[in-house]
Design an enzyme around this catalytic site. Structure first.
Site, PDB file in Angstrom:
ATOM      1  N   TYR A 209      24.821  23.608  84.274  1.00  0.00           N
ATOM      2  CA  TYR A 209      25.683  22.568  83.718  1.00  0.00           C
ATOM      3  C   TYR A 209      27.144  22.887  84.030  1.00  0.00           C
ATOM      4  O   TYR A 209      27.457  23.897  84.652  1.00  0.00           O
ATOM      5  CB  TYR A 209      25.419  22.415  82.224  1.00  0.00           C
ATOM      6  CG  TYR A 209      24.017  21.935  81.922  1.00  0.00           C
ATOM      7  CD1 TYR A 209      23.538  20.747  82.466  1.00  0.00           C
ATOM      8  CD2 TYR A 209      23.150  22.687  81.124  1.00  0.00           C
ATOM      9  CE1 TYR A 209      22.239  20.309  82.217  1.00  0.00           C
ATOM     10  CE2 TYR A 209      21.853  22.256  80.864  1.00  0.00           C
ATOM     11  CZ  TYR A 209      21.404  21.068  81.417  1.00  0.00           C
ATOM     12  OH  TYR A 209      20.122  20.638  81.171  1.00  0.00           O
ATOM     13  N   ARG A 257      26.381  30.428  76.049  1.00  0.00           N
ATOM     14  CA  ARG A 257      25.090  30.569  76.733  1.00  0.00           C
ATOM     15  C   ARG A 257      25.397  30.734  78.211  1.00  0.00           C
ATOM     16  O   ARG A 257      25.986  29.851  78.838  1.00  0.00           O
ATOM     17  CB  ARG A 257      24.184  29.364  76.494  1.00  0.00           C
ATOM     18  CG  ARG A 257      22.763  29.628  77.007  1.00  0.00           C
ATOM     19  CD  ARG A 257      21.730  28.647  76.504  1.00  0.00           C
ATOM     20  NE  ARG A 257      20.412  29.278  76.504  1.00  0.00           N
ATOM     21  CZ  ARG A 257      19.273  28.640  76.268  1.00  0.00           C
ATOM     22  NH1 ARG A 257      19.281  27.347  75.981  1.00  0.00           N
ATOM     23  NH2 ARG A 257      18.125  29.286  76.275  1.00  0.00           N
ATOM     24  N   CYS A 387       2.630  25.297  78.833  1.00  0.00           N
ATOM     25  CA  CYS A 387       2.055  24.220  79.648  1.00  0.00           C
ATOM     26  C   CYS A 387       3.100  23.239  80.157  1.00  0.00           C
ATOM     27  O   CYS A 387       2.815  22.403  81.027  1.00  0.00           O
ATOM     28  CB  CYS A 387       0.979  23.479  78.864  1.00  0.00           C
ATOM     29  SG  CYS A 387       1.610  22.512  77.460  1.00  0.00           S
ATOM     30  N   ALA A 438     -10.107  19.546  72.216  1.00  0.00           N
ATOM     31  CA  ALA A 438     -10.136  18.262  71.510  1.00  0.00           C
ATOM     32  C   ALA A 438     -10.976  18.359  70.245  1.00  0.00           C
ATOM     33  O   ALA A 438     -10.568  17.879  69.170  1.00  0.00           O
ATOM     34  CB  ALA A 438     -10.678  17.159  72.421  1.00  0.00           C
ATOM     35  N   GLU A 457     -21.278  23.389  68.763  1.00  0.00           N
ATOM     36  CA  GLU A 457     -20.968  23.698  70.165  1.00  0.00           C
ATOM     37  C   GLU A 457     -22.222  24.251  70.832  1.00  0.00           C
ATOM     38  O   GLU A 457     -22.813  25.213  70.343  1.00  0.00           O
ATOM     39  CB  GLU A 457     -19.825  24.705  70.235  1.00  0.00           C
ATOM     40  CG  GLU A 457     -19.586  25.340  71.582  1.00  0.00           C
ATOM     41  CD  GLU A 457     -19.304  24.322  72.689  1.00  0.00           C
ATOM     42  OE1 GLU A 457     -20.020  24.350  73.710  1.00  0.00           O
ATOM     43  OE2 GLU A 457     -18.380  23.496  72.516  1.00  0.00           O
TER      44      GLU A 457
END
Length: 700
Positions: A209, A257, A387, A438, A457
């Site tokens: 930035y 930062r 992720c 899920a 399961e």
């Protein structure tokens, strides 16, 4: 482990932080056009304060409305009318013992032209007619199209240099007056923060930035007093710091930062930008200027994965940067070293790597991370799996005015409702079939609603499709999602049965109030393509799981999605010569660029051949026939083995068998539609929340 260092107080200047945890800034699009904090933004951060975080730095805060905007929904301290709302925000965090620091920010060449110069026109209209903003977001594709054609406003930058990756399409070198005006904007914003009771301010001099752009010889080519020598390149931030000290006093806590290393060498550009030695020199100069702490980070948008890591990176991989800065300065050092466990944080503070652990994603994923440590239950922490759904969803949703999301924490932006969920299940039985991500998310949410939950399961272990994904190279952290969900449901008293292939008759006999089918999917092996049933034709999971891995052969991989690329990586390592064919015009269509960059970095050295706009016609003896997707022209390619990575077909026979005779039957995750972990958890959560309460059904 006692976590005595992690939980001990420490001062940053005159500000005492109750422990060593810092929620670093991550923009999540929870604000509004005028820059004032919304209820849901304050709820979001207040939940983290309740959860024990010591210092909270919300997402980027603009210092002016003309050129400093990155989104239409970020915080601002650009006007005096921001002072009172920000005071309310600070007080809400103070109630829980947390401190508030605002990160003052300007994107520079990494900004978006569409938000430049437009906010002053938008704000008064949207303040009066809030629905107008929805219309503006509908124009986003048009605005982005204008950016691509470079027929929209240019963004400010120290110099006109090469375009930033994933940023502006047009920029101009700031005039001397623009530089000094922006300097004054930073100072004025800090003064407003102090008046609002904000505990500290942070200057964002990282991630490419504008402050870092002035610091870097790669982006600062100025020939006036703000460019050239080391001292000149530091002049912009120096004058901001001096101005803040003059206006706010020496006692007002000030953090910078800082990108300690631009890391261009990591992406193949030696001697570009600056490295760690210059980063240390900058940090030392900042200390001399009176800065109270350095928040160490790295890289910029051009080297995105080296400041916002995918799951393949090891926790603490860049801790050497923090340690080098800490050895250079005597002020506190904050660092987000891809910290994923309290044990890692404790160790890095205890051994002198840093003084404070910084993280955004840790606290996005689990807002009660600190509280669980304080209460002696660190094993109940929900770990970030890296992720990148948070950044992908933010970048996608911000264009339409929606907040970012977390793959594992469903509470983002709805904290009050989520934490006060109505327990209306009345102990009624809910059956979940499948203990993948899920199924476990469905079970967890059902238990939170007060249902009695039984999970069945068929395998002996939980995980489903995640067991395959986490078996890919460097992707083992994905399995944390299963481990942590299992801990959660077991803590809730959910009954989980393994090795049980339950039937429709079994379910009917139990007479459950609701059934959630989370039986996943199986790889597609299309019968319409001749030869897919040959012995030398494999499906991607067989390779990924190590069941069938050819060696030193000519291998064709069909499909270049992430699974196809991960399969290719494994085949490369086994000495195969790999060709990937893809029907689309580009590799891994629809894949988030960071994940693609990360995977391709490991594949590229092997010389893998990629054929786009190419479809599989047939699999023959020793060859495959492919066709150009545009022209239809066919050719044969040598192939000893063919690996199909063409997606997943839902396994939902139970859903089909039960939905006609039972009212509350839902298919979730891959049993409904193939997708990522984030898609699976979201579908499960939404399905459970849409389940009518037993009392409501009785009242019909």
């Amino acid at each position: 482990m006692s976590f005595e260092h992690l939980l001990s107080p420490m001062k940053i200047g005159t500000m005492e932080v109750k422990n060593r945890t810092v929620m670093t800034a991550a923009e999540f699009s929870l604000g509004q056009a005028n820059g004032k904090p919304t209820e849901r933004l304050m709820d979001y951060y207040e939940e983290r304060a309740k959860g024990g975080v010591g210092l909270i730095i919300p997402g980027i805060c603009r210092v002016n409305d003309m050129g400093a905007a990155s989104t239409f929904t970020q915080l601002a301290m650009s006007h005096d009318y921001h002072i009172e709302p920000m005071h309310e925000f600070a007080e809400r965090l103070h109630k829980h013992g947390a401190k508030l620091c605002l990160q003052l920010h300007h994107p520079g060449r990494q900004g978006y032209s569409s938000s430049t110069n437009s906010l002053p026109m938008v704000i008064p209209i949207v303040d009066r007619f809030p629905k107008v903003l929805d219309g503006i977001f509908k124009c986003t594709p048009l605005l982005l199209g204008l950016e691509e054609k470079k027929i929209i406003w240019s963004v400010q930058a120290p110099s006109k240099v090469e375009l930033a990756n994933h940023g502006a399409t047009r920029m101009h070198a700031m005039s001397h007056r623009e530089v000094t005006n922006l300097r004054d904007d930073f100072i004025a914003a800090a003064v407003r923060c102090q008046k609002a009771g904000v505990d500290a301010v942070e200057l964002h001099g990282g991630h490419g930035y504008i402050i870092q752009q002035f610091l870097s010889p790669n982006t600062n080519k100025r020939t006036d007093e703000y460019g050239g020598s080391f001292e000149n390149r530091l002049r912009f931030v120096t004058e901001i710091i001096q101005g803040i000290r003059e206006r706010c006093g020496r006692d007002y806590p000030l953090i910078v930062r800082l990108t300690a290393d631009e890391m261009y060498d990591r992406i193949g550009f030696e001697n570009k930008g600056y490295g760690l030695e210059e980063g240390k020199r900058i940090a030392k100069r900042l200390e001399e200027l009176g800065v109270d702490a350095i928040n160490v980070t790295s890289a910029c948008y051009d080297a995105y994965n080296y400041w916002l890591e995918p799951t393949s990176f090891e926790p603490g991989w860049r801790s050497y940067l923090a340690k080098a800065i800490k050895e250079t300065v005597s002020i506190p050092v904050i660092a987000a070293n891809f910290i994923r466990s309290p044990q890692q944080a404790e160790e890095q503070i205890a051994n002198g790597t840093q003084d404070f652990m910084g993280s955004a994603r840790t606290f996005i994923c689990d807002p009660h991370w600190v509280k669980k440590i304080e209460e002696g239950h660190p094993e109940q922490i929900r770990r970030c799996i890296g992720c990148l759904n948070c950044i992908q969803s933010f970048m996608t949703n911000a264009k339409v005015g929606k907040p970012g999301e977390c793959a594992l924490n469903m509470s983002i932006g709805i904290e009050k409702a989520y934490e006060n969920i109505e327990q209306d299940g009345e102990g009624q039985l809910a059956v979940v079939v499948g203990a993948g991500v899920a199924g476990l998310m469905a079970a967890h949410t059902l238990a939170r609603r007060g249902f009695k939950v039984k999970v069945f399961e068929k395998e002996d272990v939980p995980g489903g499709q995640v067991n395959i994904a986490s078996s890919c190279n460097l992707k083992d952290k994905l399995h944390w999602s299963i481990e942590d969900l299992m801990t959660m449901v077991q803590t809730q008293g959910v009954e989980v049965n393994f090795g049980k292939a339950i039937t429709a008759a079994d379910i009917r006999e139990m007479k459950p109030y609701a059934v959630f089918i989370a039986t996943g999917g199986v790889p597609i092996r299309p019968g319409s393509i001749p030869g897919t049933d040959r012995e030398n034709v494999l499906v991607a999971p067989e390779v990924i799981m190590g069941e069938k891995v050819p060696e030193n052969q000519n291998v064709i991989v069909v499909g270049s999605g992430m699974t196809g690329l991960e399969t290719t990586e494994k085949l490369n390592e086994a000495g195969n010569t790999v060709t990937v064919i893809e029907m689309a015009k580009e590799i891994a269509p629809g894949t988030w660029f960071q994940l693609l960059d990360d995977e391709m970095e490991r594949i590229r050295p092997y010389g893998t051949k990629f054929l786009t706009n190419t479809k599989l016609v047939s699999i023959n003896d020793g060859t495959v026939t492919v066709a150009n997707a545009k022209t239809g022209a066919e050719e044969e390619i040598p192939a000893d083995t063919v690996v199909l990575s063409m997606g997943v077909r839902p396994v939902n026979g139970l859903f089909t068998a039960l939905r006609e005779e039972m009212e509350n039957v839902f298919a979730v995750g891959d049993a409904c539609a193939s997708g990522r972990i984030a898609d699976a958890t979201k579908s499960a959560y939404q399905a459970v929340m849409a389940l009518p309460a037993p009392a409501a059904v009785k009242a019909r």
